[in-house]
Each structure stands twice: as structure tokens, then as C-alpha cells.
Scaffold this active site. Structure first.
Site, PDB file in Angstrom:
ATOM      1  N   VAL A 108     -18.106  28.785 -19.801  1.00 54.51           N
ATOM      2  CA  VAL A 108     -17.884  28.433 -21.207  1.00 54.51           C
ATOM      3  C   VAL A 108     -16.856  29.393 -21.792  1.00 54.51           C
ATOM      4  O   VAL A 108     -16.578  30.457 -21.223  1.00 54.51           O
ATOM      5  CB  VAL A 108     -19.194  28.476 -22.009  1.00 54.51           C
ATOM      6  CG1 VAL A 108     -20.190  27.448 -21.479  1.00 54.51           C
ATOM      7  CG2 VAL A 108     -19.811  29.876 -21.965  1.00 54.51           C
ATOM      8  N   ASP A 114     -10.258  31.939 -22.849  1.00 58.64           N
ATOM      9  CA  ASP A 114      -9.327  30.815 -22.798  1.00 58.64           C
ATOM     10  C   ASP A 114      -8.943  30.504 -21.353  1.00 58.64           C
ATOM     11  O   ASP A 114      -8.778  31.414 -20.538  1.00 58.64           O
ATOM     12  CB  ASP A 114      -8.066  31.131 -23.594  1.00 58.64           C
ATOM     13  CG  ASP A 114      -8.333  31.223 -25.095  1.00 58.64           C
ATOM     14  OD1 ASP A 114      -9.296  30.587 -25.556  1.00 58.64           O
ATOM     15  OD2 ASP A 114      -7.591  31.946 -25.784  1.00 58.64           O
ATOM     16  N   ALA A 124     -10.550  21.472 -20.965  1.00 56.19           N
ATOM     17  CA  ALA A 124      -9.164  21.055 -21.149  1.00 56.19           C
ATOM     18  C   ALA A 124      -8.773  21.218 -22.604  1.00 56.19           C
ATOM     19  O   ALA A 124      -9.626  21.350 -23.490  1.00 56.19           O
ATOM     20  CB  ALA A 124      -8.978  19.592 -20.731  1.00 56.19           C
ATOM     21  N   TYR A 134      -0.633  14.892 -24.024  1.00 57.35           N
ATOM     22  CA  TYR A 134      -1.911  15.015 -23.337  1.00 57.35           C
ATOM     23  C   TYR A 134      -1.885  14.261 -22.011  1.00 57.35           C
ATOM     24  O   TYR A 134      -2.243  14.804 -20.954  1.00 57.35           O
ATOM     25  CB  TYR A 134      -3.023  14.484 -24.230  1.00 57.35           C
ATOM     26  CG  TYR A 134      -4.380  14.403 -23.566  1.00 57.35           C
ATOM     27  CD1 TYR A 134      -5.112  15.548 -23.284  1.00 57.35           C
ATOM     28  CD2 TYR A 134      -4.931  13.171 -23.219  1.00 57.35           C
ATOM     29  CE1 TYR A 134      -6.362  15.474 -22.676  1.00 57.35           C
ATOM     30  CE2 TYR A 134      -6.178  13.085 -22.618  1.00 57.35           C
ATOM     31  CZ  TYR A 134      -6.890  14.233 -22.347  1.00 57.35           C
ATOM     32  OH  TYR A 134      -8.113  14.153 -21.748  1.00 57.35           O
TER      33      TYR A 134
END
Length: 326
Positions: free
Chosen positions: A31, A50, A72, A142
Site C-alpha cells: 500500500v 509512491d 496505477a 492513461y
């Protein structure tokens, strides 16, 4: 198996980790920050910060058999950042590439990557659902980043022998879904008249429980290695059919007006909502026969069951009320 799941506290991640734990796997949840809410039974929780080309995976990958990479930089409506593609690439391409190489070096045998149907484009040809054999044609930052990540993984697989499986889901819905799908459910719930009664498009969806089941199935099947799979609940539905099904789940009557699609498109152009209206009117259908035939996979939940869980906001898979696997 010992499985690392990135983005484990996300919309898909929570459902998938719960299923993996239920199946007896030992799950390490990666996480972004400490304190993430996760299902019970997770073996380890690791805050990795990150995701990018410099993420330290060394302490996370030790002893891991398989990696499921969900984390993502997600699709953003009305993206305005001038360097949006660079931002998507840093996380979705360079971050994925870095993790895959680290996984291969650590001895993981299988890398499952959650891509997107947007690799194929924004709309499918009329009467011709997307298949894996169709040439990718992403249109936004994206989608481009997801396609570039897939290509990077194929190269790493060829160089290292890492087994890679890619999933390209269409719209994913389920308890806790946000954005346009949540707004559509609330509009039906409140009895707001919707002008889509005459729309006869075809759109594929996948319930989050079905997507989680497909990913979990791929972990135990050698036939999944080296494959890219589209995945869905089943036959595509029109926007009007979807609204009627949502109303059925809510036990209310749909308020559908039959406005000509051409007029709806004009209205969207005049109000600055051309893209949103286009998504409700256009086709985006997939053919997931490859997944079903190669892995023998069938969605355990029907569209009707998935929508019922969604509108009732029933946690999955712990409590599904009267619903059953099919």
C-alpha cells in the site's frame, strides 16, 4: 502461494485480497501509506510510498511466488495537466517495469498485470466487440501508458523468463464504485428522468467480484502465462438495459425517456459534456472467449447479482445476502 498484491487497499484490491485469503494464499499487501484499511487475514502489510522507477521493492519481494500489480495512476476525467502523459508513464510504465524486473530477480514466477480496455480505444466498432487480436489503439494518456506497460512487460518476460499475464477489463463496478457509475445509480435511485430509452448501444461491464475471480484463477493455470485476456460479465448491454437492471436492483421503476441519440449528442456538444454523453451512447464491447476457453473460466456472479450487491453496497465476498454463485 505467497502473493504480493500492489494497490491492495483499492477498489479491486480489497475484493481480490479477500478472495485470495479465503482461498488459503498468504498475501502481502503493498500500500502507499501506513494505516490502509484491508480485509482480515492479510499476512503482511507493507507501505512502499509512491510507485515509480525508484521504489524499493527489496524488502517486499523476498519469498514471493507471484505478483499481482493493481496499483496505477488511474484514468482521470477531464485531465488538464500539460505533462499528463509523463505523469502516467512514471507510475504506469516505469513503475511497472521496475517492479517486474525486481520480481524476476527475486525469483517470483508469475506477474499478473491489470491493464485496461482503453488500450484498444474509446469505442469498439459497431457490431464488432474488441478481441485480444485487434491492434491496440489507445487514445488518451492513461490508455497509452497502459499499452506501453504491457509492451515493457513482454520484453522483460522474454529477457528473464518471468511469466506474465495481462487483464484488460472494461468498466468495473461493485460496492463502493465511484465516478459516473455511482452517479448513474443515484440518478435512478432518486427517480430522475433519463433520456436514454432509445439508445441501442452495446457496452461490456465486469463486476469486481468476477474480475477478482478471473485474476485468482489465472494464478493456478499454466495456460495463463504469456496471455492477454479481456474479461466481462457476459453479453454486452445497452445503456437503457443497464438503467432498467439498476432500477430492478433498487426495486424501483426506471424513468426513461426515448430521446433520439443524435439530439443527445448535440446537447452534449452544446453543454460541454460531449465526452460523457458519448460514453453513454457509444459501443464499448469486448469478446472474452479467449479467457473462457483457455482457462475454462466463467463469471461466478451474474450482472443481476453484481448490480444488487452494488446498489445495496454489500461488502463482497463476506455477505452477499440471498445471492449465489452461478
Amino acid at each position: 502461494m505467497r502473493i504480493l498484491v500492489t494497490g491492495a487497499n483499492g477498489f479491486v484490491g480489497r475484493q481480490l485480497t479477500a478472495l485470495l485469503v479465503e482461498q488459503g494464499h498468504r498475501v502481502t499487501a503493498a500500500v502507499r501509506r501506513e494505516g490502509a484499511a484491508l480485509p482480515a487475514g492479510i499476512g503482511e502489510i507493507r507501505a512502499i510510498g509512491d510507485i515509480g522507477p525508484d521504489t524499493d521493492w527489496n524488502r517486499v519481494l523476498d519469498g514471493i511466488d507471484a505478483v499481482i500489480h493493481l496499483a496505477a495512476r488511474v484514468h482521470v476525467m477531464r485531465e488538464t495537466a500539460p505533462d499528463s502523459l509523463a505523469r502516467f508513464r512514471r507510475v504506469n510504465v516505469l513503475g511497472t517495469q521496475h517492479l517486474a524486473r525486481a520480481a524476476a530477480q527475486a525469483g517470483a514466477g508469475h506477474f499478473v498485470y491489470l491493464s485496461s480496455v482503453k488500450v484498444h480505444g474509446e469505442t469498439s466498432p459497431e457490431g464488432a466487440p474488441f478481441t485480444e487480436a485487434m491492434a491496440p489503439a489507445p487514445e488518451d494518456a492513461y490508455g497509452i501508458s497502459k499499452w506501453e506497460a504491457e509492451q515493457a512487460l513482454a520484453k522483460i518476460a522474454a529477457e528473464t523468463g518471468l511469466g506474465v499475464t495481462v487483464f484488460r477489463p472494461p468498466l468495473v463496478y461493485g460496492p463502493g464504485v465511484r465516478a459516473n457509475f455511482e452517479r448513474l445509480v443515484e440518478a435512478v435511485r432518486r427517480g430522475i428522468p433519463l433520456p436514454f430509452g432509445a439508445v441501442q448501444n452495446r457496452r461490456s461491464l465486469v463486476y469486481v467480484g468476477n474480475l477478482a475471480d478471473a485474476v485468482a484463477t489465472s494464478l493456478s493455470r499454466a495456460e495463463a502465462i504469456g496471455q492477454t485476456f479481456l474479461v466481462s460479465d457476459g453479453p454486452a448491454v445497452s445503456t437503457a438495459e443497464l438503467i432498467r437492471s439498476i432500477a430492478e436492483a433498487l426495486q424501483c421503476k426506471p424513468r426513461l425517456a426515448s430521446i433520439p441519440p443524435a439530439l443527445l449528442k448535440l446537447t452534449g456538444a452544446l453543454t460541454g459534456k460531449e465526452a460523457e454523453i458519448g460514453r453513454l451512447l457509444g459501443d464499448l464491447a469486448v469478446n472474452d472467449a479467449l479467457l473462457r476457453n483457455r482457462l475454462g473460466w466463467r463469471p461466478p456472479y451474474s450482472l443481476r447479482e453484481g448490480l444488487a450487491a452494488t446498489v445495496l453496497k454489500t461488502p463482497w465476498p463476506e455477505r452477499l445476502g440471498g445471492m449465489h454463485r452461478i
